[in-house]
Design an enzyme around this catalytic site. Structure first.
Site, PDB file in Angstrom:
ATOM      1  N   CYS A   1      -3.413  -2.115   9.377  1.00  0.00           N
ATOM      2  CA  CYS A   1      -3.839  -1.407   8.160  1.00  0.00           C
ATOM      3  C   CYS A   1      -4.675  -0.158   8.424  1.00  0.00           C
ATOM      4  O   CYS A   1      -4.273   0.942   8.046  1.00  0.00           O
ATOM      5  CB  CYS A   1      -4.621  -2.363   7.274  1.00  0.00           C
ATOM      6  SG  CYS A   1      -3.683  -3.834   6.893  1.00  0.00           S
TER       7      CYS A   1
ATOM      8  N   PHE B   1     -19.366  -4.564   8.795  1.00  0.00           N
ATOM      9  CA  PHE B   1     -18.593  -3.474   9.399  1.00  0.00           C
ATOM     10  C   PHE B   1     -19.468  -2.499  10.171  1.00  0.00           C
ATOM     11  O   PHE B   1     -19.208  -1.307  10.246  1.00  0.00           O
ATOM     12  CB  PHE B   1     -17.716  -2.756   8.351  1.00  0.00           C
ATOM     13  CG  PHE B   1     -16.441  -3.523   8.124  1.00  0.00           C
ATOM     14  CD1 PHE B   1     -16.478  -4.755   7.504  1.00  0.00           C
ATOM     15  CD2 PHE B   1     -15.232  -3.055   8.594  1.00  0.00           C
ATOM     16  CE1 PHE B   1     -15.331  -5.512   7.343  1.00  0.00           C
ATOM     17  CE2 PHE B   1     -14.064  -3.801   8.433  1.00  0.00           C
ATOM     18  CZ  PHE B   1     -14.122  -5.033   7.808  1.00  0.00           C
TER      19      PHE B   1
ATOM     20  N   ARG C   1      -0.758  -5.462  16.691  1.00  0.00           N
ATOM     21  CA  ARG C   1      -0.424  -4.107  16.248  1.00  0.00           C
ATOM     22  C   ARG C   1      -1.650  -3.192  16.327  1.00  0.00           C
ATOM     23  O   ARG C   1      -2.712  -3.543  15.825  1.00  0.00           O
ATOM     24  CB  ARG C   1       0.134  -4.145  14.822  1.00  0.00           C
ATOM     25  CG  ARG C   1       1.583  -4.597  14.803  1.00  0.00           C
ATOM     26  CD  ARG C   1       2.117  -4.707  13.416  1.00  0.00           C
ATOM     27  NE  ARG C   1       1.539  -5.839  12.707  1.00  0.00           N
ATOM     28  CZ  ARG C   1       1.759  -6.114  11.426  1.00  0.00           C
ATOM     29  NH1 ARG C   1       2.512  -5.310  10.724  1.00  0.00           N
ATOM     30  NH2 ARG C   1       1.219  -7.167  10.866  1.00  0.00           N
TER      31      ARG C   1
ATOM     32  N   PHE D   1      -6.663  -6.665  -0.951  1.00  0.00           N
ATOM     33  CA  PHE D   1      -7.777  -6.338  -0.051  1.00  0.00           C
ATOM     34  C   PHE D   1      -7.966  -7.471   0.956  1.00  0.00           C
ATOM     35  O   PHE D   1      -9.082  -7.883   1.240  1.00  0.00           O
ATOM     36  CB  PHE D   1      -9.060  -6.099  -0.860  1.00  0.00           C
ATOM     37  CG  PHE D   1      -8.951  -4.970  -1.850  1.00  0.00           C
ATOM     38  CD1 PHE D   1      -8.888  -3.648  -1.417  1.00  0.00           C
ATOM     39  CD2 PHE D   1      -8.889  -5.217  -3.206  1.00  0.00           C
ATOM     40  CE1 PHE D   1      -8.772  -2.606  -2.328  1.00  0.00           C
ATOM     41  CE2 PHE D   1      -8.781  -4.184  -4.128  1.00  0.00           C
ATOM     42  CZ  PHE D   1      -8.718  -2.871  -3.690  1.00  0.00           C
ATOM     43  N   LEU D   2      -6.853  -7.996   1.443  1.00  0.00           N
ATOM     44  CA  LEU D   2      -6.917  -9.178   2.304  1.00  0.00           C
ATOM     45  C   LEU D   2      -7.153  -8.800   3.758  1.00  0.00           C
ATOM     46  O   LEU D   2      -6.516  -7.889   4.275  1.00  0.00           O
ATOM     47  CB  LEU D   2      -5.597  -9.953   2.259  1.00  0.00           C
ATOM     48  CG  LEU D   2      -4.939 -10.188   0.922  1.00  0.00           C
ATOM     49  CD1 LEU D   2      -3.666 -10.982   1.124  1.00  0.00           C
ATOM     50  CD2 LEU D   2      -5.908 -10.928   0.022  1.00  0.00           C
ATOM     51  N   ARG D   3      -8.032  -9.560   4.384  1.00  0.00           N
ATOM     52  CA  ARG D   3      -8.172  -9.417   5.832  1.00  0.00           C
ATOM     53  C   ARG D   3      -7.230 -10.408   6.493  1.00  0.00           C
ATOM     54  O   ARG D   3      -7.149 -11.558   6.057  1.00  0.00           O
ATOM     55  CB  ARG D   3      -9.602  -9.747   6.275  1.00  0.00           C
ATOM     56  CG  ARG D   3     -10.619  -8.747   5.825  1.00  0.00           C
ATOM     57  CD  ARG D   3     -12.005  -9.352   5.859  1.00  0.00           C
ATOM     58  NE  ARG D   3     -12.113 -10.491   4.970  1.00  0.00           N
ATOM     59  CZ  ARG D   3     -13.134 -11.353   4.956  1.00  0.00           C
ATOM     60  NH1 ARG D   3     -14.121 -11.210   5.795  1.00  0.00           N
ATOM     61  NH2 ARG D   3     -13.162 -12.360   4.112  1.00  0.00           N
TER      62      ARG D   3
ATOM     63  N   LYS E   1      -2.939   2.859  10.267  1.00  0.00           N
ATOM     64  CA  LYS E   1      -1.821   3.378   9.464  1.00  0.00           C
ATOM     65  C   LYS E   1      -2.348   4.062   8.187  1.00  0.00           C
ATOM     66  O   LYS E   1      -1.903   5.146   7.823  1.00  0.00           O
ATOM     67  CB  LYS E   1      -0.919   2.198   9.096  1.00  0.00           C
ATOM     68  CG  LYS E   1       0.176   2.490   8.105  1.00  0.00           C
ATOM     69  CD  LYS E   1       1.086   1.277   7.947  1.00  0.00           C
ATOM     70  CE  LYS E   1       0.542   0.233   7.009  1.00  0.00           C
ATOM     71  NZ  LYS E   1       0.717   0.494   5.584  1.00  0.00           N
TER      72      LYS E   1
ATOM     73  N   THR F   1       0.846  -1.196   0.000  1.00  0.00           N
ATOM     74  CA  THR F   1       0.000   0.000   0.000  1.00  0.00           C
ATOM     75  C   THR F   1       0.882   1.247   0.000  1.00  0.00           C
ATOM     76  O   THR F   1       1.645   1.455   0.940  1.00  0.00           O
ATOM     77  CB  THR F   1      -0.915  -0.017   1.248  1.00  0.00           C
ATOM     78  OG1 THR F   1      -1.697  -1.206   1.189  1.00  0.00           O
ATOM     79  CG2 THR F   1      -1.812   1.199   1.312  1.00  0.00           C
TER      80      THR F   1
ATOM     81  N   LYS G   1      -7.238   1.841  -2.959  1.00  0.00           N
ATOM     82  CA  LYS G   1      -6.814   1.084  -1.775  1.00  0.00           C
ATOM     83  C   LYS G   1      -6.976   1.929  -0.510  1.00  0.00           C
ATOM     84  O   LYS G   1      -7.577   1.513   0.477  1.00  0.00           O
ATOM     85  CB  LYS G   1      -5.358   0.644  -1.954  1.00  0.00           C
ATOM     86  CG  LYS G   1      -4.713   0.110  -0.697  1.00  0.00           C
ATOM     87  CD  LYS G   1      -5.324  -1.197  -0.256  1.00  0.00           C
ATOM     88  CE  LYS G   1      -4.874  -1.543   1.144  1.00  0.00           C
ATOM     89  NZ  LYS G   1      -5.194  -2.861   1.566  1.00  0.00           N
TER      90      LYS G   1
HETATM   91  C1  UGA Z   1      -8.341  -4.610   6.632  1.00  0.00           C
HETATM   92  C2  UGA Z   1      -9.387  -4.657   5.506  1.00  0.00           C
HETATM   93  O1  UGA Z   1     -10.581  -5.285   5.956  1.00  0.00           O
HETATM   94  C3  UGA Z   1      -8.856  -5.402   4.289  1.00  0.00           C
HETATM   95  O2  UGA Z   1      -9.794  -5.313   3.232  1.00  0.00           O
HETATM   96  C4  UGA Z   1      -7.541  -4.739   3.853  1.00  0.00           C
HETATM   97  O3  UGA Z   1      -6.985  -5.386   2.744  1.00  0.00           O
HETATM   98  C5  UGA Z   1      -6.551  -4.800   4.998  1.00  0.00           C
HETATM   99  O4  UGA Z   1      -7.105  -4.087   6.114  1.00  0.00           O
HETATM  100  C6  UGA Z   1      -5.260  -4.175   4.521  1.00  0.00           C
HETATM  101  O5  UGA Z   1      -5.251  -2.977   4.222  1.00  0.00           O
HETATM  102  O6  UGA Z   1      -4.305  -4.904   4.289  1.00  0.00           O
HETATM  103  P1  UGA Z   1      -7.632  -6.263   8.596  1.00  0.00           P
HETATM  104  O7  UGA Z   1      -6.801  -5.141   9.122  1.00  0.00           O
HETATM  105  O8  UGA Z   1      -7.044  -7.614   8.510  1.00  0.00           O
HETATM  106  O9  UGA Z   1      -8.158  -5.928   7.107  1.00  0.00           O
HETATM  107  O10 UGA Z   1      -8.858  -6.389   9.571  1.00  0.00           O
HETATM  108  P2  UGA Z   1     -10.447  -6.181   9.541  1.00  0.00           P
HETATM  109  O11 UGA Z   1     -11.082  -7.506   9.608  1.00  0.00           O
HETATM  110  O12 UGA Z   1     -10.882  -5.267   8.493  1.00  0.00           O
HETATM  111  O13 UGA Z   1     -10.631  -5.467  10.966  1.00  0.00           O
HETATM  112  C7  UGA Z   1      -9.989  -4.232  11.269  1.00  0.00           C
HETATM  113  C8  UGA Z   1     -10.380  -3.741  12.648  1.00  0.00           C
HETATM  114  O14 UGA Z   1     -11.731  -3.291  12.654  1.00  0.00           O
HETATM  115  C9  UGA Z   1     -10.290  -4.793  13.753  1.00  0.00           C
HETATM  116  O15 UGA Z   1      -9.721  -4.207  14.898  1.00  0.00           O
HETATM  117  C10 UGA Z   1     -11.732  -5.185  14.010  1.00  0.00           C
HETATM  118  O16 UGA Z   1     -11.954  -5.625  15.330  1.00  0.00           O
HETATM  119  C11 UGA Z   1     -12.450  -3.875  13.727  1.00  0.00           C
HETATM  120  N1  UGA Z   1     -13.862  -4.033  13.327  1.00  0.00           N
HETATM  121  C12 UGA Z   1     -14.171  -4.630  12.138  1.00  0.00           C
HETATM  122  C13 UGA Z   1     -14.867  -3.544  14.144  1.00  0.00           C
HETATM  123  O17 UGA Z   1     -14.610  -2.992  15.223  1.00  0.00           O
HETATM  124  N2  UGA Z   1     -16.170  -3.659  13.739  1.00  0.00           N
HETATM  125  C14 UGA Z   1     -16.515  -4.240  12.549  1.00  0.00           C
HETATM  126  O18 UGA Z   1     -17.724  -4.304  12.250  1.00  0.00           O
HETATM  127  C15 UGA Z   1     -15.480  -4.745  11.746  1.00  0.00           C
END
Ligand code: UGA
Length: 447
Positions: A272, A261, A339, A159-161, A275, A126, A215
């Site tokens: 992600c 979400f 993190r 766009f990976l979680r 940052k 990114t 992104k």
């Molecule tokens: C996120 C994005 O979802 C991916 O699409 C993206 O590719 C990735 O960042 C990245 O930029 O590489 P990720 O950081 O793995 O993925 O985690 P998420 O599952 O999106 O969760 C992010 C945070 O939001 C977590 O702390 C989670 O607990 C929180 N969250 C998520 C909530 O508090 N409520 C929700 O409804 C969803």
């Protein structure tokens, strides 16, 4: 063309991609500068925990479809295209530190000097809009003495979680390809056609800068969506009879809003969202453009921690000297990654207020210890975490915490009090047995 590809940077994005490609007929050379990491990968142990990755890694190693090296010359010699997946951490001021991308471009450029024929470079890290054209292209051209046409250049965001990285690689919602020229985009499309066969996901081909922006703003939008519901959650807490969980459900039934979400909780963390939100803000500033919605999303995210501590005080009064049990340290379930974890931030705040803190997590204890050290105590089981505690805070919604039995907790704890920071439980079930319980965003009062 390409059957032989290189993946540079073997973190969760790179290693997942490398294994996925190797499992579908590609000959993959993975490159990383960290020899210790390479050794682990050679032995079939992923350096990070990612669901399904270990068996897939072992499978592709056995097939001989993946090998790893720290030598750029070798990686380029052995491939016709490469994906750059190196980290882009934050500088102290929130702007993006591009030194690993720069270094990679430099090394690739040098290796491209002697590479006969066309070579495709795909940036997947990114990076702020403009970086692929202004930085990566310039360095590649300078170092290789060659120009676009001799090699191709794309920006192709991931766009990976975390925790679902393989699932998202094999079944993404979309593929976005930003390309410097048509030929580059077409070459990358050939790779994806080969990888997905007749199940190619919806694909957008555009300019480098659009793809880079897609992104950033996708992540900022998702973070904003969570902050929006967390703002509503604070409103619900103050409004007799209101419950954010029900409100979110009702909102999400509108297809234009959607259910995903909208889970209120301690906020967003991870490597992600925090940052990228800050990176976007700083990027806007550089262009003289304010991004007040992103700013507000960050502000709400920060305020959730203080809000949670206040609720803890509502439940058990002054926290000084009290033993608080915190369940969950990872930034979300399914990972050992801490993190920017909201849970760690919460623990720090509890310690500031003088609480004694005992923590539990199914996977993240080792990582948490590096940050929290001896300031907290670590429990090997949920029961051990609860014994003698005066308050239990659920901070990360690991599925195993769902099975917690209120009666058992009551027996183990000194005073039965629960603060559900991720809305995993039905507080009324706890209250039935005279357990003080608050769910974040649930006013817990008659209207
Ligand atoms: C996120 C994005 O979802 C991916 O699409 C993206 O590719 C990735 O960042 C990245 O930029 O590489 P990720 O950081 O793995 O993925 O985690 P998420 O599952 O999106 O969760 C992010 C945070 O939001 C977590 O702390 C989670 O607990 C929180 N969250 C998520 C909530 O508090 N409520 C929700 O409804 C969803």
């Amino acid at each position: 063309m390409t059957e032989k590809v290189a993946v540079i940077g073997l973190g969760y994005v790179g290693l997942t991609l490398a294994c996925a490609l190797a499992s579908r007929c590609f000959q993959v050379t993975g490159l990383d500068v960290d020899e210790e990491k390479l050794e682990k990968i050679r032995r079939g142990t992923p350096p990070i925990y990612e669901e399904g990755l270990e068996p897939l890694l072992n499978h592709v190693l056995k097939l001989g479809a993946l090998k790893v090296t720290s030598d750029y010359q070798e990686a380029v010699r052995e491939s016709e295209a490469c994906f750059i997946c190196v980290g882009t951490p934050s500088n102290p001021d929130g702007s993006v530190d591009l030194r690993y991308v720069e270094e990679t471009a430099r090394m690739l450029g040098k290796a491209l000097k002697d590479k006969p024929g066309y070579y495709l470079v795909v940036v997947r890290s990114t990076v702020p809009p403009g970086t692929t054209r202004n930085l990566v292209r310039r360095i590649l051209e300078e170092e290789s003495g060659r120009s676009i046409g001799d090699f191709g250049l794309c920006f192709n965001p991931e766009f990976l979680r975390e925790g679902k990285a393989l699932e998202d690689t094999f079944n993404p919602d979309r593929i976005v390809i930003g390309c410097v020229d048509r030929e580059s985009g077409e070459k990358l499309l050939v790779i994806y056609r080969k990888f997905y066969g007749d199940k190619l996901p919806p694909t957008l081909i555009t300019t480098l800068v659009n793809a880079e922006l897609i992104k950033y703003v996708s992540n900022a939008f998702l973070a904003t969506k969570i902050s929006f519901i967390n703002m509503v959650s604070q409103l619900c807490q103050a409004l007799p009879g209101a419950d954010v969980k029900v409100v979110a459900e009702g909102m999400g039934m509108d297809k234009r809003i959607g259910r995903e979400f909208l889970a209120a909780g301690l906020g967003w963390g991870g490597s992600c969202f925090p940052k990228d939100a800050l990176g976007l803000l700083r990027f806007g500033e550089e262009l003289g453009v304010q991004l007040p919605i992103v700013e507000a999303a960050i502000k709400v995210n920060e305020s959730q921690i203080e809000h949670t501590v206040k609720l803890a005080e509502e439940l058990i009064g002054d926290l000084g000297g009290k033993l608080v049990a915190v369940l969950g340290l990872a930034f979300k379930p399914g990972t050992d990654d801490i993190r920017e974890s909201r849970s760690i931030r919460l623990v720090e705040k509890l310690l500031e207020r003088g609480a004694r803190v005992r923590v539990h997590d199914p996977k993240a204890i080792e990582n948490a210890r590096k940050v929290l050290g001896e300031r907290v105590s670590y429990a090997g089981s949920i029961e051990e975490c609860m014994r003698g505690a005066e308050l239990c805070i659920l901070a990360t919604e690991w599925p195993q915490y769902r099975r917690i039995n209120a009666e058992t907790l009551k027996r183990l704890m000194k005073t039965p009090a629960l603060l559900d920071g991720r809305r995993l439980y039905k507080p009324e079930e706890f209250r039935e047995i005279k357990f003080k319980a608050i769910g974040l965003g649930d006013s817990n009062q008659e209207p």
